[in-house]
Write a protein that holds these residues in place. Structure first.
Motif, PDB file in Angstrom:
ATOM      1  N   GLU A  68      13.765  82.147  88.813  1.00 17.15           N
ATOM      2  CA  GLU A  68      12.871  82.749  89.504  1.00 17.15           C
ATOM      3  C   GLU A  68      12.828  82.705  90.878  1.00 17.15           C
ATOM      4  O   GLU A  68      11.866  83.177  91.595  1.00 17.15           O
ATOM      5  N   GLY A  69      13.634  81.589  91.414  1.00 15.93           N
ATOM      6  CA  GLY A  69      13.656  81.282  92.966  1.00 15.93           C
ATOM      7  C   GLY A  69      12.845  80.437  93.342  1.00 15.93           C
ATOM      8  O   GLY A  69      12.638  80.160  94.422  1.00 15.93           O
ATOM      9  N   GLY A  70      12.244  79.838  92.421  1.00 16.56           N
ATOM     10  CA  GLY A  70      11.525  78.568  92.564  1.00 16.56           C
ATOM     11  C   GLY A  70      12.109  77.206  92.712  1.00 16.56           C
ATOM     12  O   GLY A  70      11.505  76.139  93.130  1.00 16.56           O
ATOM     13  N   TYR A  71      13.201  77.206  92.399  1.00 13.26           N
ATOM     14  CA  TYR A  71      14.170  75.771  92.828  1.00 13.26           C
ATOM     15  C   TYR A  71      15.519  76.044  93.299  1.00 13.26           C
ATOM     16  O   TYR A  71      16.052  77.305  92.663  1.00 13.26           O
ATOM     17  N   ASP A  72      15.796  75.826  94.665  1.00 14.05           N
ATOM     18  CA  ASP A  72      16.865  76.429  95.474  1.00 14.05           C
ATOM     19  C   ASP A  72      18.165  75.466  95.173  1.00 14.05           C
ATOM     20  O   ASP A  72      19.366  75.935  95.562  1.00 14.05           O
ATOM     21  N   ASN A  73      18.345  74.434  94.515  1.00 12.96           N
ATOM     22  CA  ASN A  73      19.333  73.583  94.193  1.00 12.96           C
ATOM     23  C   ASN A  73      20.150  73.127  95.447  1.00 12.96           C
ATOM     24  O   ASN A  73      21.428  73.156  95.588  1.00 12.96           O
ATOM     25  N   THR A  74      19.602  72.945  96.549  1.00 16.11           N
ATOM     26  CA  THR A  74      20.262  72.569  97.809  1.00 16.11           C
ATOM     27  C   THR A  74      20.321  70.972  97.911  1.00 16.11           C
ATOM     28  O   THR A  74      19.615  70.294  96.870  1.00 16.11           O
ATOM     29  N   GLU A  75      21.076  70.277  98.560  1.00 20.54           N
ATOM     30  CA  GLU A  75      21.166  68.880  98.553  1.00 20.54           C
ATOM     31  C   GLU A  75      19.957  68.131  98.819  1.00 20.54           C
ATOM     32  O   GLU A  75      19.524  67.537  98.144  1.00 20.54           O
ATOM     33  N   ASP A  76      19.209  68.693  99.738  1.00 20.65           N
ATOM     34  CA  ASP A  76      17.809  68.264  99.911  1.00 20.65           C
ATOM     35  C   ASP A  76      16.881  68.380  99.042  1.00 20.65           C
ATOM     36  O   ASP A  76      16.125  67.348  98.420  1.00 20.65           O
ATOM     37  N   SER A  77      16.776  69.579  97.950  1.00 18.49           N
ATOM     38  CA  SER A  77      15.958  69.613  96.998  1.00 18.49           C
ATOM     39  C   SER A  77      16.179  68.533  95.656  1.00 18.49           C
ATOM     40  O   SER A  77      15.675  67.999  95.004  1.00 18.49           O
ATOM     41  N   ALA A  78      17.737  68.540  95.724  1.00 19.34           N
ATOM     42  CA  ALA A  78      18.198  67.862  94.721  1.00 19.34           C
ATOM     43  C   ALA A  78      18.052  66.418  95.067  1.00 19.34           C
ATOM     44  O   ALA A  78      17.398  65.553  94.028  1.00 19.34           O
ATOM     45  N   MET A  79      18.105  65.793  96.173  1.00 19.27           N
ATOM     46  CA  MET A  79      17.681  64.610  96.769  1.00 19.27           C
ATOM     47  C   MET A  79      16.115  64.200  96.353  1.00 19.27           C
ATOM     48  O   MET A  79      15.821  63.210  95.753  1.00 19.27           O
ATOM     49  N   ARG A  80      15.247  65.101  96.720  1.00 16.35           N
ATOM     50  CA  ARG A  80      13.956  64.936  96.205  1.00 16.35           C
ATOM     51  C   ARG A  80      13.590  64.689  94.798  1.00 16.35           C
ATOM     52  O   ARG A  80      12.947  63.909  94.311  1.00 16.35           O
ATOM     53  N   GLU A 108       6.116  65.327  85.889  1.00 13.30           N
ATOM     54  CA  GLU A 108       5.434  66.628  86.504  1.00 13.30           C
ATOM     55  C   GLU A 108       6.090  66.877  87.623  1.00 13.30           C
ATOM     56  O   GLU A 108       6.094  66.458  88.785  1.00 13.30           O
ATOM     57  N   LEU A 109       7.069  68.045  87.397  1.00 20.76           N
ATOM     58  CA  LEU A 109       7.710  68.433  88.461  1.00 20.76           C
ATOM     59  C   LEU A 109       6.925  69.047  89.738  1.00 20.76           C
ATOM     60  O   LEU A 109       7.644  69.164  90.750  1.00 20.76           O
ATOM     61  N   LEU A 110       5.899  69.412  89.745  1.00 24.02           N
ATOM     62  CA  LEU A 110       5.157  70.002  90.571  1.00 24.02           C
ATOM     63  C   LEU A 110       5.044  68.651  91.763  1.00 24.02           C
ATOM     64  O   LEU A 110       4.624  68.955  92.806  1.00 24.02           O
ATOM     65  N   GLU A 111       5.042  67.488  91.352  1.00 23.38           N
ATOM     66  CA  GLU A 111       5.022  66.532  92.278  1.00 23.38           C
ATOM     67  C   GLU A 111       6.406  66.103  93.072  1.00 23.38           C
ATOM     68  O   GLU A 111       5.963  65.307  94.277  1.00 23.38           O
ATOM     69  N   VAL A 112       7.142  66.626  92.733  1.00 22.87           N
ATOM     70  CA  VAL A 112       8.529  66.509  93.391  1.00 22.87           C
ATOM     71  C   VAL A 112       8.473  66.760  94.824  1.00 22.87           C
ATOM     72  O   VAL A 112       7.945  68.091  94.997  1.00 22.87           O
ATOM     73  N   GLY A 113       8.805  65.936  95.846  1.00 23.51           N
ATOM     74  CA  GLY A 113       8.574  66.223  97.204  1.00 23.51           C
ATOM     75  C   GLY A 113       7.225  65.978  97.938  1.00 23.51           C
ATOM     76  O   GLY A 113       7.093  66.142  98.944  1.00 23.51           O
ATOM     77  N   LYS A 140      22.530  61.811  97.236  1.00 28.10           N
ATOM     78  CA  LYS A 140      23.452  62.764  97.990  1.00 28.10           C
ATOM     79  C   LYS A 140      25.025  62.855  97.627  1.00 28.10           C
ATOM     80  O   LYS A 140      25.749  63.418  97.568  1.00 28.10           O
ATOM     81  N   ASP A 141      25.458  61.381  97.365  1.00 33.05           N
ATOM     82  CA  ASP A 141      26.746  60.812  96.945  1.00 33.05           C
ATOM     83  C   ASP A 141      26.869  61.654  95.558  1.00 33.05           C
ATOM     84  O   ASP A 141      27.866  62.236  95.303  1.00 33.05           O
ATOM     85  N   VAL A 142      26.115  61.488  94.648  1.00 34.78           N
ATOM     86  CA  VAL A 142      26.084  62.132  93.303  1.00 34.78           C
ATOM     87  C   VAL A 142      26.047  63.610  93.364  1.00 34.78           C
ATOM     88  O   VAL A 142      26.711  64.115  92.748  1.00 34.78           O
ATOM     89  N   TYR A 143      25.245  64.083  94.287  1.00 35.80           N
ATOM     90  CA  TYR A 143      25.175  65.496  94.457  1.00 35.80           C
ATOM     91  C   TYR A 143      26.467  65.963  94.922  1.00 35.80           C
ATOM     92  O   TYR A 143      27.208  66.953  94.284  1.00 35.80           O
ATOM     93  N   ARG A 144      27.107  65.280  95.912  1.00 33.58           N
ATOM     94  CA  ARG A 144      28.346  65.767  96.341  1.00 33.58           C
ATOM     95  C   ARG A 144      29.501  65.797  95.210  1.00 33.58           C
ATOM     96  O   ARG A 144      30.162  66.620  95.127  1.00 33.58           O
ATOM     97  N   LEU A 145      29.414  64.471  94.447  1.00 36.45           N
ATOM     98  CA  LEU A 145      30.539  64.550  93.464  1.00 36.45           C
ATOM     99  C   LEU A 145      30.275  65.713  92.238  1.00 36.45           C
ATOM    100  O   LEU A 145      31.356  66.287  91.835  1.00 36.45           O
ATOM    101  N   MET A 146      29.122  65.923  92.318  1.00 35.86           N
ATOM    102  CA  MET A 146      28.784  67.195  91.171  1.00 35.86           C
ATOM    103  C   MET A 146      29.038  68.486  92.006  1.00 35.86           C
ATOM    104  O   MET A 146      28.964  69.421  91.143  1.00 35.86           O
ATOM    105  N   GLN A 147      29.560  68.504  93.096  1.00 39.53           N
ATOM    106  CA  GLN A 147      29.888  69.976  93.577  1.00 39.53           C
ATOM    107  C   GLN A 147      31.285  70.294  93.276  1.00 39.53           C
ATOM    108  O   GLN A 147      31.891  71.074  93.545  1.00 39.53           O
ATOM    109  N   GLY A 148      31.937  69.220  92.640  1.00 38.94           N
ATOM    110  CA  GLY A 148      33.246  69.279  92.280  1.00 38.94           C
ATOM    111  C   GLY A 148      33.505  70.534  91.146  1.00 38.94           C
ATOM    112  O   GLY A 148      32.547  70.747  90.338  1.00 38.94           O
ATOM    113  N   GLU A 149      34.932  70.814  91.054  1.00 34.06           N
ATOM    114  CA  GLU A 149      34.974  71.794  89.990  1.00 34.06           C
ATOM    115  C   GLU A 149      34.428  71.713  88.579  1.00 34.06           C
ATOM    116  O   GLU A 149      33.861  72.543  87.806  1.00 34.06           O
ATOM    117  N   TYR A 150      34.657  70.431  87.939  1.00 37.65           N
ATOM    118  CA  TYR A 150      34.277  70.097  86.476  1.00 37.65           C
ATOM    119  C   TYR A 150      32.899  70.387  86.270  1.00 37.65           C
ATOM    120  O   TYR A 150      32.378  71.055  85.497  1.00 37.65           O
TER     121      TYR A 150
END
Length: 182
Positions: A68-80, A108-113, A140-150
């Motif tokens: 629905e566009g409520g979570y953007d899965n950017t590195e910043d959002s993932a870090m929070r 409670e995901l509404l608390e994130v950030g 950030k390290d984990v997020y970048r790892l998970m940007q990999g192909e698998y």
């Protein structure tokens, strides 16, 4: 093609290794590898099973709000999100290990950030405050790892579940290194 469980194991091992390194500009690693709290295997399995249900439900919810566009899965959002899961896991696992029960902890995901208060002794809360930089770097390290192909071959629900479960796993290790008496 690796299975989700293989990718989860890989991410957790990677995160634990990264957590023992001292990030640039910081004084100490997130994890030292020195366990001070022994955990009853039966209690740990029950806690793990409960958290698996919580994380799976959060993953499904995030998938829905992402669609629905409520979570953007950017590195910043993932870090929070990683920081939040880490903090709440430290809180709930500490309460569980000290016999206070983790039932009072809500994920409670509404608390994130935003602002949320942890139910922890001051000394442990101060310890968490000191390692925020470590957790951010690790996320950030984990997020970048998970940007990999698998990892990218996973559906978003499974991808975000692996990511959150990695934060959960590191937090469990962190709690086992806390000196509850100190």
């Amino acid at each position: 093609m690796k299975s989700e469980n293989e990718l989860l194991t890989e991410a957790i091992l990677f995160a634990n290794k990264q957590a023992t390194l001292v990030p640039s500009g910081l004084r100490q690693p997130l994890l030292t590898g020195v366990t001070t709290v022994k955990v009853d295997p039966h209690m740990a399995q029950e806690y793990l099973d409960t958290m698996d249900i919580i994380i799976t439900n959060l993953s499904k919810y995030l998938n829905d709000i992402s669609a629905e566009g409520g979570y953007d899965n950017t590195e910043d959002s993932a870090m929070r999100l990683f920081q939040y899961i880490f903090d709440r896991t430290v809180e709930s696992f500490y309460l569980e290990l000290t016999g206070q029960g983790a039932d009072s902890v809500n994920f409670e995901l509404l608390e994130v950030g935003g602002y949320y208060e942890l139910n922890l002794p001051d000394g442990i809360q101060l310890g968490i405050n000191k390692i925020v930089g470590n957790v951010v770097d690790l996320s950030k390290d984990v997020y970048r790892l998970m940007q990999g192909e698998y990892y990218q071959s996973l559906s978003f629900t499974h991808w975000i579940r692996v990511y959150m479960f990695t934060a959960f796993s590191v937090a469990m290790h962190y709690v086992q290194e806390i000196d509850f008496e100190g």
